[in-house]
Each structure stands twice: as structure tokens, then as C-alpha cells.
Scaffold this motif. Structure first.
Motif, PDB file in Angstrom:
ATOM      1  N   ASP A   1      -2.181   4.449   4.771  1.00 44.62           N
ATOM      2  CA  ASP A   1      -3.012   3.426   5.547  1.00 44.62           C
ATOM      3  C   ASP A   1      -3.396   3.838   6.843  1.00 44.62           C
ATOM      4  OD1 ASP A   1      -1.901   2.107   3.185  1.00 44.62           O
ATOM      5  OD2 ASP A   1      -2.512   0.040   3.945  1.00 44.62           O
TER       6      ASP A   1
ATOM      7  N   THR B   1      -4.440   9.954  -5.082  1.00 48.37           N
ATOM      8  CA  THR B   1      -3.606   9.458  -4.028  1.00 48.37           C
ATOM      9  C   THR B   1      -2.366   8.479  -4.977  1.00 48.37           C
ATOM     10  OG1 THR B   1      -5.211   8.989  -2.419  1.00 48.37           O
ATOM     11  CG2 THR B   1      -3.464   7.269  -2.422  1.00 48.37           C
TER      12      THR B   1
ATOM     13  N   TRP C   1      -8.809   8.192  -5.198  1.00 47.66           N
ATOM     14  CA  TRP C   1      -7.621   7.308  -5.239  1.00 47.66           C
ATOM     15  C   TRP C   1      -6.836   7.416  -6.343  1.00 47.66           C
ATOM     16  CZ3 TRP C   1      -4.974   3.942  -3.567  1.00 47.66           C
ATOM     17  CH2 TRP C   1      -4.163   2.789  -4.258  1.00 47.66           C
TER      18      TRP C   1
ATOM     19  N   ARG D   1      -8.100   5.224  -0.607  1.00 52.29           N
ATOM     20  CA  ARG D   1      -7.224   6.225  -0.357  1.00 52.29           C
ATOM     21  C   ARG D   1      -6.255   5.846   0.778  1.00 52.29           C
ATOM     22  NH1 ARG D   1     -10.143  11.835   0.378  1.00 52.29           N
ATOM     23  NH2 ARG D   1     -11.504  10.137   1.374  1.00 52.29           N
ATOM     24  N   PHE D   2      -6.994   5.284   1.827  1.00 55.39           N
ATOM     25  CA  PHE D   2      -6.602   4.916   3.208  1.00 55.39           C
ATOM     26  C   PHE D   2      -5.886   3.577   3.115  1.00 55.39           C
ATOM     27  CE2 PHE D   2      -9.408   8.423   3.657  1.00 55.39           C
ATOM     28  CZ  PHE D   2      -8.974   9.305   4.665  1.00 55.39           C
TER      29      PHE D   2
ATOM     30  N   TYR E   1      -3.305   9.448   1.631  1.00 56.86           N
ATOM     31  CA  TYR E   1      -4.711   9.497   1.874  1.00 56.86           C
ATOM     32  C   TYR E   1      -5.312  10.983   1.926  1.00 56.86           C
ATOM     33  CZ  TYR E   1      -3.288  10.849   6.605  1.00 56.86           C
ATOM     34  OH  TYR E   1      -2.737  11.428   7.802  1.00 56.86           O
TER      35      TYR E   1
ATOM     36  N   SER F   1      -4.769   0.586   8.721  1.00 56.39           N
ATOM     37  CA  SER F   1      -5.966   0.094   7.625  1.00 56.39           C
ATOM     38  C   SER F   1      -5.728  -1.452   7.465  1.00 56.39           C
ATOM     39  CB  SER F   1      -5.979   0.687   6.538  1.00 56.39           C
ATOM     40  OG  SER F   1      -6.369   2.194   6.588  1.00 56.39           O
TER      41      SER F   1
END
Length: 398
Positions: free
Chosen positions: A195, A172, A169, A204-205, A164, A231
Motif C-alpha cells: 500500500d 499482485t 492486480w 496494486r498499491f 505492488y 494508501s
């Protein structure tokens, strides 16, 4: 039950064992477990909170403060703080830890170098696995990948990742891909911080599905562990379900970090703040292996902690609403057999004949009361040798 030990292993576990022994511990019918495990902890960043507090309590400030303090790291200071944490762990019945020292251009390899020293220094008291952890990202911090390779060549046991902490993205995804390439090249397991957010608005998370599919595609089932996974808890069941099923099929291990994640989570919610917690019950019901850990000890990410798996388990039982007798038994399994599976030591862990003689004896007469009493640890045994005893001397033996 009696436990007989010879040459660092259990030789018998049954009632009324009659053998000659060089030492007998009369535990008086107290509860014994196979020793607690800490599958995710940051030694190099521990005990820094009072030097530079995180006054907002946010993840962004924690990362910023830690970056500032990392630039000032001194070898002897890291060793001193890490020893304090490991001594806490031993007193609390921990027999093995997976440490996550930062590897990046800010800190260099000081975290890995000191962890290797400590792994040898404490080798008779606990087992220390070392993760090459790129906290600052890989693409975002040029030179990090080469340092991770050096860390693995030096003796780091696990390829870490922080996907992240990249700018996009796409980066990532590339971060994850690099971690898998490195792990395959060195034949190492993978342990990623993943996450780690309140929601899934920023991809990304929320990379769990991508990582799980990558695990299946590379044949790395059972060798990948993901920490945090908050997440996923923000997704509605119809969206979380397919991701959780993919994690199950990939045999990905999950480490929930209740102290850090509930402390940092929900900071921007003006009302009804979210818990910011891994969806433990949903993962458990789906058959995913879930464990938990202390993560940070008294630093910008978590200002509390004393490396006590029973304390963290009690907290988890509250915030995840795991209160029934069956749930409490599950929480204890999370800190023992589930953690052993995530750390890749299940083949030698447990109170069974032939397994490594690691155990903790609690000052309570029922295992079921461990999370209720949070009892003192009276004896801690590592490979058949007493490394801590509170009943008589309250002394740590290294």
C-alpha cells in the motif's frame, strides 16, 4: 531503579540492589530503555545517494536509479556501506534490526550473502534479522521465487514481498499468495512492502484488505508485517475503517516509514500536497500494533538519515501530530515494545528480570524527555555487555 545482569539476562530490576558485580555503571539517574529497534531497513542500498541522486524525488525514479545501481553491486562495497550503517545504529542505541536485502535477477543474492556475513560479524553487538525481499516483483521477474527459496535455505529469517511491483492486480494477488506459500513451507514470518501510494486508484498499491484476509485464512495471525501503508491514509474514514478492523483481526503489524513516505509522497499534487503517511492514529485507536523505522539511509528513496530512532520518532511526532505527553510516550513504545512485537522478539525484550539484557542509557533524566531532547546515547548494552559508551571512550565494541 537498579538493573542487575548475569549471563546476558536481567536478573533483577528494583531499587537498591546489593550484589557483587564485575562492573558497575553509575548512570546517575539517567533514563534507560530496552534498546531501540529498527524493524525495516535496507542495508544493501544505503549510502548511494551521492553516486546517483534522485533529482525528481519520485518513487518511479528511485526504483529506476536503484535498479541501475544494483546491477553494479560489488560484495566489498556492500559490506563497507552496510558496516557504516550498522555502526551508526549501534551508536544510536539500536540493539536489533530487520534488514531487507533485495533478491532478484539484477542483484542476485549478494544482499543476503553480505547480510549473513554481517549478522555473524556483529552478533555480539546487535541482532540482525534478514528478509528475502523481491523488490522487482515475483511474476514480473522470472527466477526470483527460486532465489527467494535459496535465500531462505541459506539462513534468511523472513519471507519478504513487494506486491505492488507487478503489472496487474491479479499478479499482485498471486505475488501475495506465493509469499504465503513460501512462508508456510519454511515456517517463516512474512514482511511485505504494501500500500505504497498517495491514493487507492490503482489496486496494486492498496492490497491491505487482501493480505489481511489471507492472513486469517492461513492462520498466520501475528506473523505478518506490512511496511509503508500510505494508501490507507488516502481513504476516507468510512472506507478505511473496515480495512483497519480487518488488519486488527488478522493481528497484522504495521511499520510506518515517515522519512521516506513524507519525502516521496504528494509529489504530483499541484496544491495542498498530501503527507503520504500511514494513518497512525486511526490504527492505534483500533488496537493495531504500529511501529516505525528508518527504511532507507541516504539513497534514491530517502536522501537523509543516520539510523537514529529518536530522530525518526521526532519526525513522526511532528507529521502525525502526536505531541501530547501520552502521544510522545506512545511514539517511544513504537520504537521499543511495539517493534519487538512486530519482529517476533517480544518474549525476550524489555527491562524485566529474565529478559535479554539489552538496553540504552540516554543523557537525560526523564524518559518523557527523550523525544524532546534527542539526547546522546551514553551506554548501549547488548546481552549484558557494553557495546558502545560515549561518556568515556566513544568506542564501539563488536
Amino acid at each position: 531503579m537498579d538493573l542487575a545482569i548475569a549471563n546476558g539476562r536481567f536478573t533483577a530490576v528494583r531499587p537498591d540492589i546489593a550484589v557483587d558485580a564485575t562492573r558497575v555503571i553509575e548512570a546517575g539517574g539517567r533514563a534507560a530503555l530496552g534498546g531501540f529497534l529498527e524493524p525495516h531497513i535496507h542495508l544493501d542500498k544505503a549510502l548511494l545517494e551521492q553516486r546517483m541522486p534522485n533529482r525528481s524525488g519520485t518513487l518511479s525514479e528511485a526504483i529506476r536509479i536503484t535498479g541501475t545501481l544494483k546491477a553494479r553491486q560489488q560484495r566489498e562495497d556492500v559490506l563497507d556501506r552496510s558496516r557504516q550503517v550498522l555502526d551508526m545504529a549501534i551508536r544510536n542505541g539500536v540493539v536489533a534490526l530487520r534488514a531487507q536485502p533485495d533478491v532478484d535477477p539484477i542483484q542476485g543474492l549478494i544482499g543476503v550473502e553480505t547480510a549473513l556475513v554481517l549478522a555473524d560479524e556483529y552478533r555480539n553487538a546487535l541482532d540482525l534479522q534478514i528478509v528475502a525481499f523481491p523488490q522487482e516483483g515475483i511474476l514480473k521477474a522470472p527466477g526470483t521465487l527460486a532465489m527467494m527459496e535459496r535465500a531462505l535455505a541459506m539462513g534468511a529469517h523472513v519471507v519478504g514481498g513487494c506486491p505492488y511491483n507487478e503489472r496487474t492486480w491479479e499478479d499482485t494477488q498471486s505475488h501475495v499468495d506465493e509469499c504465503f506459500r513460501l512462508a508456510q513451507r519454511y515456517d517463516r514470518p512474512i514482511d511485505l512492502h504494501a500500500d505504497f501510494a498517495d491514493d487507492t486508484s490503482d489496486r496494486r498499491f492498496a492490497a491491505a484488505a487482501y493480505i489481511a484476509q489471507k492472513t486469517i485464512d492461513t492462520g498466520y495471525q501475528g506473523r505478518v508485517t506490512l511496511g509503508h501503508m500510505t494508501s490507507l491514509g488516502a481513504l476516507p474514514p468510512d472506507q478505511a475503517g473496515p480495512v483497519i478492523d480487518l488488519l486488527r483481526r488478522a493481528e497484522v503489524n504495521i511499520v510506518t516509514i515517515p522519512a521516506t513516505d513524507t519525502y516521496l509522497g504528494g509529489r504530483k499534487d499541484p496544491s495542498s500536497p498530501r503527507r503520504g503517511l500511514t494513518p497512525v492514529a486511526a490504527l492505534r485507536n483500533a488496537g493495531v500494533n504500529v511501529t516505525y523505522a528508518s527504511n532507507n539511509i541516504r539513497n534514491a528513496f530517502t536522501p537523509f538519515g543516520k539510523v537514529d530512532p529518536l530522530q525518526i520518532g521526532n519526525l513522526l511526532a511532528h507529521v502525525a501530530q502526536l505531541g501530547s505527553p501520552d502521544d510522545q510516550a506512545y511514539v517511544l513504545r513504537m520504537a521499543t515494545v511495539n517493534a519487538a512485537r512486530a519482529m517476533g522478539i517480544a518474549d525476550r525484550y524489555g527491562l524485566e528480570a529474565g529478559k535479554q539484557a539489552d538496553l540504552v542509557i540516554l543523557d537525560t533524566d526523564r524518559v518523557a524527555n527523550a523525544l524532546l531532547d534527542l539526547p546522546p546515547r551514553l551506554w548501549v548494552v547488548k546481552r549484558g555487555k557494553v557495546v558502545f559508551e560515549a561518556k568515556y571512550e566513544a568506542k564501539i565494541y563488536k
